[in-house]
Design an enzyme around this catalytic site. Structure first.
Site, mmCIF file in Angstrom:
data_model
loop_
_atom_site.group_PDB
_atom_site.id
_atom_site.type_symbol
_atom_site.label_atom_id
_atom_site.label_comp_id
_atom_site.label_asym_id
_atom_site.label_seq_id
_atom_site.Cartn_x
_atom_site.Cartn_y
_atom_site.Cartn_z
ATOM 1 N N ASP A 38 33.887 4.997 -72.316
ATOM 2 C CA ASP A 38 34.920 5.888 -72.853
ATOM 3 C C ASP A 38 35.886 6.282 -71.751
ATOM 4 O O ASP A 38 35.485 6.703 -70.677
ATOM 5 C CB ASP A 38 34.332 7.155 -73.486
ATOM 6 C CG ASP A 38 35.259 7.732 -74.546
ATOM 7 O OD1 ASP A 38 34.869 7.750 -75.725
ATOM 8 O OD2 ASP A 38 36.395 8.132 -74.195
ATOM 9 N N SER A 73 39.440 1.771 -69.334
ATOM 10 C CA SER A 73 40.249 1.702 -70.549
ATOM 11 C C SER A 73 40.089 0.301 -71.113
ATOM 12 O O SER A 73 40.187 -0.694 -70.373
ATOM 13 C CB SER A 73 41.726 1.947 -70.232
ATOM 14 O OG SER A 73 42.484 1.662 -71.402
ATOM 15 N N VAL A 74 39.879 0.214 -72.415
ATOM 16 C CA VAL A 74 39.743 -1.103 -73.033
ATOM 17 C C VAL A 74 41.036 -1.914 -72.931
ATOM 18 O O VAL A 74 41.028 -3.129 -73.134
ATOM 19 C CB VAL A 74 39.282 -1.012 -74.508
ATOM 20 C CG1 VAL A 74 37.855 -0.500 -74.600
ATOM 21 C CG2 VAL A 74 40.241 -0.166 -75.345
ATOM 22 N N ASN A 100 34.988 0.071 -80.780
ATOM 23 C CA ASN A 100 35.138 1.330 -81.517
ATOM 24 C C ASN A 100 36.262 2.205 -80.963
ATOM 25 O O ASN A 100 36.777 3.056 -81.679
ATOM 26 C CB ASN A 100 33.795 2.071 -81.473
ATOM 27 C CG ASN A 100 33.895 3.500 -81.947
ATOM 28 O OD1 ASN A 100 33.888 3.776 -83.140
ATOM 29 N ND2 ASN A 100 34.017 4.439 -80.992
ATOM 30 N N SER A 152 39.818 0.104 -90.670
ATOM 31 C CA SER A 152 40.041 1.380 -91.344
ATOM 32 C C SER A 152 40.608 1.140 -92.734
ATOM 33 O O SER A 152 41.355 0.180 -92.962
ATOM 34 C CB SER A 152 41.049 2.205 -90.540
ATOM 35 O OG SER A 152 41.499 3.303 -91.312
ATOM 36 N N TYR A 165 48.924 2.272 -86.782
ATOM 37 C CA TYR A 165 47.461 2.235 -86.881
ATOM 38 C C TYR A 165 47.011 1.228 -87.948
ATOM 39 O O TYR A 165 46.078 0.444 -87.741
ATOM 40 C CB TYR A 165 47.007 3.650 -87.223
ATOM 41 C CG TYR A 165 45.526 3.884 -87.315
ATOM 42 C CD1 TYR A 165 44.742 3.980 -86.171
ATOM 43 C CD2 TYR A 165 44.920 4.049 -88.557
ATOM 44 C CE1 TYR A 165 43.377 4.232 -86.272
ATOM 45 C CE2 TYR A 165 43.568 4.305 -88.658
ATOM 46 C CZ TYR A 165 42.796 4.393 -87.514
ATOM 47 O OH TYR A 165 41.454 4.637 -87.615
ATOM 48 N N LYS A 169 44.749 -2.008 -87.350
ATOM 49 C CA LYS A 169 43.426 -2.109 -87.969
ATOM 50 C C LYS A 169 43.293 -3.370 -88.823
ATOM 51 O O LYS A 169 42.210 -3.944 -88.920
ATOM 52 C CB LYS A 169 43.132 -0.859 -88.801
ATOM 53 C CG LYS A 169 42.872 0.393 -87.946
ATOM 54 C CD LYS A 169 41.788 0.139 -86.908
ATOM 55 C CE LYS A 169 41.128 1.397 -86.401
ATOM 56 N NZ LYS A 169 40.165 1.093 -85.302
ATOM 57 N N ALA A 197 34.675 9.523 -91.527
ATOM 58 C CA ALA A 197 33.822 10.534 -90.893
ATOM 59 C C ALA A 197 34.660 11.681 -90.371
ATOM 60 O O ALA A 197 35.839 11.505 -90.039
ATOM 61 C CB ALA A 197 33.046 9.915 -89.733
ATOM 62 N N ARG A 200 37.021 14.151 -84.168
ATOM 63 C CA ARG A 200 38.272 14.770 -83.701
ATOM 64 C C ARG A 200 39.483 13.984 -84.198
ATOM 65 O O ARG A 200 40.571 14.520 -84.332
ATOM 66 C CB ARG A 200 38.269 14.908 -82.182
ATOM 67 C CG ARG A 200 38.545 13.618 -81.465
ATOM 68 C CD ARG A 200 38.718 13.814 -79.992
ATOM 69 N NE ARG A 200 39.085 12.526 -79.421
ATOM 70 C CZ ARG A 200 39.429 12.330 -78.183
ATOM 71 N NH1 ARG A 200 39.446 13.342 -77.339
ATOM 72 N NH2 ARG A 200 39.756 11.140 -77.751
HETATM 73 P P1 NAD Z 1 37.275 9.785 -81.651
HETATM 74 O O1 NAD Z 1 38.642 10.163 -81.195
HETATM 75 O O2 NAD Z 1 36.189 10.798 -81.620
HETATM 76 O O3 NAD Z 1 36.739 8.515 -80.855
HETATM 77 C C1 NAD Z 1 37.560 7.547 -80.247
HETATM 78 C C2 NAD Z 1 37.104 7.428 -78.811
HETATM 79 O O4 NAD Z 1 37.816 6.336 -78.201
HETATM 80 C C3 NAD Z 1 37.404 8.680 -77.982
HETATM 81 O O5 NAD Z 1 36.207 9.167 -77.410
HETATM 82 C C4 NAD Z 1 38.401 8.201 -76.941
HETATM 83 O O6 NAD Z 1 38.275 8.810 -75.676
HETATM 84 C C5 NAD Z 1 38.096 6.709 -76.872
HETATM 85 N N1 NAD Z 1 39.205 5.931 -76.358
HETATM 86 C C6 NAD Z 1 40.518 6.061 -76.708
HETATM 87 N N2 NAD Z 1 41.265 5.172 -76.025
HETATM 88 C C7 NAD Z 1 40.404 4.466 -75.231
HETATM 89 C C8 NAD Z 1 40.589 3.427 -74.299
HETATM 90 N N3 NAD Z 1 41.796 2.916 -74.044
HETATM 91 N N4 NAD Z 1 39.496 2.926 -73.665
HETATM 92 C C9 NAD Z 1 38.260 3.446 -73.915
HETATM 93 N N5 NAD Z 1 38.043 4.458 -74.783
HETATM 94 C C10 NAD Z 1 39.098 4.967 -75.443
HETATM 95 O O7 NAD Z 1 37.457 9.215 -83.139
HETATM 96 P P2 NAD Z 1 36.448 8.495 -84.136
HETATM 97 O O8 NAD Z 1 36.801 8.956 -85.481
HETATM 98 O O9 NAD Z 1 35.049 8.543 -83.668
HETATM 99 O O10 NAD Z 1 36.986 6.980 -84.046
HETATM 100 C C11 NAD Z 1 36.188 5.865 -83.702
HETATM 101 C C12 NAD Z 1 36.802 4.615 -84.316
HETATM 102 O O11 NAD Z 1 36.709 4.685 -85.740
HETATM 103 C C13 NAD Z 1 38.278 4.423 -84.004
HETATM 104 O O12 NAD Z 1 38.548 3.048 -83.802
HETATM 105 C C14 NAD Z 1 38.961 4.904 -85.261
HETATM 106 O O13 NAD Z 1 40.233 4.334 -85.419
HETATM 107 C C15 NAD Z 1 37.977 4.429 -86.309
HETATM 108 N N6 NAD Z 1 38.084 5.099 -87.599
HETATM 109 C C16 NAD Z 1 37.690 6.391 -87.757
HETATM 110 C C17 NAD Z 1 37.773 6.961 -89.020
HETATM 111 C C18 NAD Z 1 37.297 8.356 -89.271
HETATM 112 O O14 NAD Z 1 37.272 8.766 -90.449
HETATM 113 N N7 NAD Z 1 36.892 9.100 -88.263
HETATM 114 C C19 NAD Z 1 38.285 6.235 -90.099
HETATM 115 C C20 NAD Z 1 38.674 4.929 -89.917
HETATM 116 C C21 NAD Z 1 38.558 4.360 -88.659
#
Ligand code: NAD
Length: 301
Positions: A38, A73-74, A100, A152, A165, A169, A197, A200
């Site tokens: 992360d 960073s990814v 993720n 997503s 986004y 996706k 889910a 944040r």
């Molecule tokens: P989140 O913001 O809690 O988690 C995303 C994490 O990615 C964060 O901890 C952030 O620090 C990390 N991150 C961001 N840029 C990065 C980088 N360049 N390198 C490494 N880490 C990085 O949000 P989440 O809801 O847990 O999201 C996780 C995944 O699920 C994401 O891809 C998001 O698009 C996808 N998603 C979430 C939902 C939802 O309902 N929460 C719905 C559809 C898709």
């Protein structure tokens, strides 16, 4: 039989919080050695700190599991390659990759700066490409790999204010479609997870349910199946609030139209073109051409 990951090495990107954290904790609890990656930035991708990943590693170790933190960073291919090299040197392989990590820069397309579009594409698409590229050769050599793209519903079906986004996706779904074909002979299975889910990332969205009902841990069972020994491949799995669904990219049988009035006929027969009777889920892109050629052959017979 319990789903176990003993002896497997997994990288979960963006695992400092939200869904990634739950995936990492669950994989470790079931025996995997986990790289908790992360960048530790804000929701829009600004800033960075190793502490988010380190805190999750501490949780895993306290529960008796094995994990290392990584703050790459990814989007940084060199740093991603170093992460994979570190995991391989320490544990011998990378068997599972959960792409993720993600960010949001929501705005209506009219107000969206190109830089915000580019950045979101870079993190989601190139981030997943970098990580996948870095593990791909090793998975091919060892004839084992399980990779998940986090897609997503916004990409699959659209959502106001998320043009960047959504494009990113859905790009991941296309990436999965081809990798699952290319990886098949080396037992590399590639799937997509579309989660819902409370994290944040979604904290601003009003929820009709109590927040616990949308806990990210309710998504993780779907992720575990997609990276397990018996995983499917080329699956788009929806998961949220304990519900699990499957999405498909389908193709109708359509009709054949040629001639001077073809544009008018496409309009006139649009209902028949759209008719979902006999709809298929093509196994690869060539299936569309096959359906078209079959119609042409019938017309010439
Ligand atoms: P989140 O913001 O809690 O988690 C995303 C994490 O990615 C964060 O901890 C952030 O620090 C990390 N991150 C961001 N840029 C990065 C980088 N360049 N390198 C490494 N880490 C990085 O949000 P989440 O809801 O847990 O999201 C996780 C995944 O699920 C994401 O891809 C998001 O698009 C996808 N998603 C979430 C939902 C939802 O309902 N929460 C719905 C559809 C898709």
């Amino acid at each position: 039989m319990a789903m176990r990951f003993d002896g497997k090495v997994a990288i979960v990107t963006g695992a400092g919080g939200g869904l990634g954290r739950e995936h990492a904790l669950a994989l470790a609890a079931r025996g995997a050695k986990v790289v908790v990656n992360d960048l530790g930035g804000a929701r829009d991708g600004s800033g960075a700190s190793a502490s988010a990943a380190e805190a999750v590693v501490a949780e895993i170790v306290a529960a008796g599991g094995e994990a290392i933190a990584n703050a790459a960073s990814v989007t940084d291919f060199e740093a991603v390659k170093a992460m994979v090299a570190e995991a391989t040197a320490k544990w011998g392989s990378v068997d599972i990759l959960v792409n993720n990590a993600g960010v949001l820069r929501d705005k209506s397309f009219a107000k969206m700066e190109i830089a915000d579009f580019q950045f979101v594409m870079d993190v989601h698409v190139m981030g997943a490409v970098n990580c996948t590229k870095a593990v791909w050769d090793g998975m091919r050599e060892r004839n084992y790999g399980r990779i998940v793209m986090t897609t997503s519903s916004s990409g699959l079906y659209g959502n106001f204010g998320q043009a960047n986004y959504a494009a990113a996706k859905m790009a991941l779904v296309g990436f999965m479609q081809t990798l699952s074909i290319e990886g098949a002979k080396n037992n590399i299975r590639v799937n997509s997870l579309a989660p819902t889910a409370h994290t944040r990332m979604t904290e601003d969205l009003g929820a009709a349910l109590p927040l616990e009902a949308l806990g990210p841990e309710l998504v993780t069972p779907g992720l575990l199946y997609l990276v397990s020994e018996n995983a499917p491949t080329r699956c788009i799995l929806g998961a949220g609030a304990g519900g699990f669904e499957r999405a498909y990219v389908t193709l109708t049988q359509g009709v054949r139209i040629v001639g001077d009035d073809a544009p008018e006929q496409v309009e006139a027969q649009f209902e028949a073109i759209s008719d979902r009777a006999g709809e298929i889920v093509p196994e690869m892109g060539a299936a569309q051409g096959m359906i078209e050629l079959t119609k042409a052959q019938k017309a010439h017979a």
